[in-house]
Design a protein around this motif. Sequence first.
Motif, PDB file in Angstrom:
ATOM      1  N   LEU A  74       2.575  -9.144  60.066  1.00 36.62           N
ATOM      2  CA  LEU A  74       3.021  -8.842  58.764  1.00 36.62           C
ATOM      3  C   LEU A  74       3.588  -7.215  58.971  1.00 36.62           C
ATOM      4  O   LEU A  74       3.650  -6.929  59.828  1.00 36.62           O
ATOM      5  CB  LEU A  74       2.385  -9.408  57.619  1.00 36.62           C
ATOM      6  N   ASN A  75       4.060  -6.990  57.649  1.00 32.68           N
ATOM      7  CA  ASN A  75       4.248  -5.683  57.416  1.00 32.68           C
ATOM      8  C   ASN A  75       3.009  -4.822  56.914  1.00 32.68           C
ATOM      9  O   ASN A  75       2.563  -4.833  55.928  1.00 32.68           O
ATOM     10  CB  ASN A  75       5.163  -5.650  56.272  1.00 32.68           C
ATOM     11  N   PRO A  76       2.485  -4.214  57.916  1.00 33.71           N
ATOM     12  CA  PRO A  76       1.109  -3.401  57.733  1.00 33.71           C
ATOM     13  C   PRO A  76       0.914  -2.389  56.564  1.00 33.71           C
ATOM     14  O   PRO A  76       0.288  -2.198  55.771  1.00 33.71           O
ATOM     15  CB  PRO A  76       0.728  -2.810  59.066  1.00 33.71           C
ATOM     16  N   ARG A  77       2.093  -1.705  56.401  1.00 34.42           N
ATOM     17  CA  ARG A  77       2.125  -0.772  55.511  1.00 34.42           C
ATOM     18  C   ARG A  77       2.095  -1.312  54.026  1.00 34.42           C
ATOM     19  O   ARG A  77       1.572  -0.821  52.937  1.00 34.42           O
ATOM     20  CB  ARG A  77       3.411   0.367  55.627  1.00 34.42           C
ATOM     21  N   ARG A  78       2.911  -2.345  54.025  1.00 38.72           N
ATOM     22  CA  ARG A  78       2.980  -2.956  52.531  1.00 38.72           C
ATOM     23  C   ARG A  78       1.710  -3.440  52.297  1.00 38.72           C
ATOM     24  O   ARG A  78       1.391  -3.443  51.007  1.00 38.72           O
ATOM     25  CB  ARG A  78       4.240  -4.253  52.720  1.00 38.72           C
ATOM     26  N   TRP A  79       1.184  -4.408  53.278  1.00 43.97           N
ATOM     27  CA  TRP A  79      -0.059  -4.949  52.808  1.00 43.97           C
ATOM     28  C   TRP A  79      -1.372  -3.788  52.403  1.00 43.97           C
ATOM     29  O   TRP A  79      -2.136  -3.940  51.871  1.00 43.97           O
ATOM     30  CB  TRP A  79      -0.404  -5.625  53.676  1.00 43.97           C
ATOM     31  N   LEU A  80      -1.254  -2.660  53.275  1.00 40.40           N
ATOM     32  CA  LEU A  80      -2.367  -1.378  53.076  1.00 40.40           C
ATOM     33  C   LEU A  80      -1.951  -1.081  51.864  1.00 40.40           C
ATOM     34  O   LEU A  80      -3.087  -0.790  50.885  1.00 40.40           O
ATOM     35  CB  LEU A  80      -1.826  -0.547  54.098  1.00 40.40           C
ATOM     36  N   LEU A  81      -0.846  -0.864  51.213  1.00 40.60           N
ATOM     37  CA  LEU A  81      -0.701  -0.472  49.804  1.00 40.60           C
ATOM     38  C   LEU A  81      -1.034  -1.384  48.894  1.00 40.60           C
ATOM     39  O   LEU A  81      -1.730  -1.282  47.793  1.00 40.60           O
ATOM     40  CB  LEU A  81       0.793  -0.029  49.604  1.00 40.60           C
TER      41      LEU A  81
END
Length: 398
Positions: A74-81
């Motif tokens: 998935l999108n790691p940056r989005r899910w990190l946030l």
Amino acid sequence: MQTSVAPQRELKLFWLAVGNLIASTGSSFMWPMTTIYMHNYLHESLTVAGIVLFLDSLLMIGGSYFGGYIYDHLNPRRWLLTSIGISLLAVTILIFYNGWPAYPIFLLLDAFGIGITNTILNSMATSITRYTSRYVFNITYLMMNLGVVLGTLCVGFIIDISITLIFVINAIMIFVFLIIAFYCYFPVTNHAKKRRNKDPKTSTTSSAAVRVIMGILLVAFCIQLGYSQWSSNLSVYMGTKGINMAKYSLLWTLNGVIIVLSQPVISWVDERFNVNTLYKLFGGTAMFIVAFFSLTFAREYSGFVLSMILVTVAEVYTFPTISAVVDELSGLNEKGKYQANVNVAFSAGRAVGPLFGGVIIDLLTYNTLFISMALLILISGILLVSLVRTNLRKKDHA
């Protein structure tokens, strides 16, 4: 007419290290007080506190698995946030509602967010190509432990002022971390997807490497099974020897100081002499065996100090090296999966360790526990050496 494409900027190690420092400092305000707060302030039994801590570990394991899947698919940056936001929400609510059962509910929600966050951060570390993976993990491990030292040193003073203040400070830390992640962690957006369609030989993990990784994870689990005794059953054992809690707490200060002072030196030696990470892992595992066996001779406080020094040196050698070796062995499209497995192995050891130790102590003796820990690490270490010899050629791992 050709259109120029802006080069993909690499995640800065500096910001990754700062993120680890802030996140670990904030969380270190929480975990030392969990049992005390539930027992002394919320008037729940130690059994209930133990169940909550066990569930906390399970939620962290679940978050770690999810975080690994996120990074690879998935999108790691989005899910990190999102995961940082989950922790921020949980801790913010605890500022206003920290009684029973609100405290354990939002503590568990925070644990799930931390599990996702930690795995994504570890996976992001594998995307930094400017430095070797062992250097990256040495630095992030150093900053994480520096945060632990700062947090645990301050929490004793803050808890005397106000319990609520601990949640306020943690929430502020998480918010600062969220800002840093938003502005500085942009290079890893869709990182895994951008790696697709690469050479199949490097995009997935070979079966031989998987077998070695499984051996490493077993070693990590056994080490954490023993290491968790220091934060649980050892405090009771030292009490039977007439050693008070102040001296026991001082051992953890010693642990943090040794880590902070020795990690930069070890990192420099690694890079200067190109130390083989597998040999370093073997050496650290051997030191853990010696450290746990030395507890069988500890009678006075000086004996426990010596054992803690041995354990800490072994920790500095081993913990960041495990992540580095797993990174070197895993395929490009499975970095998140196997970094998640590392976090799961450690979390599982922390979850099972106190109960496992308690059963052995109740049925047998403390010395039996110490010897059992040393033997488990020895057996898993021998198995790992055997797996390396049969599955990896010398040129496969420098």
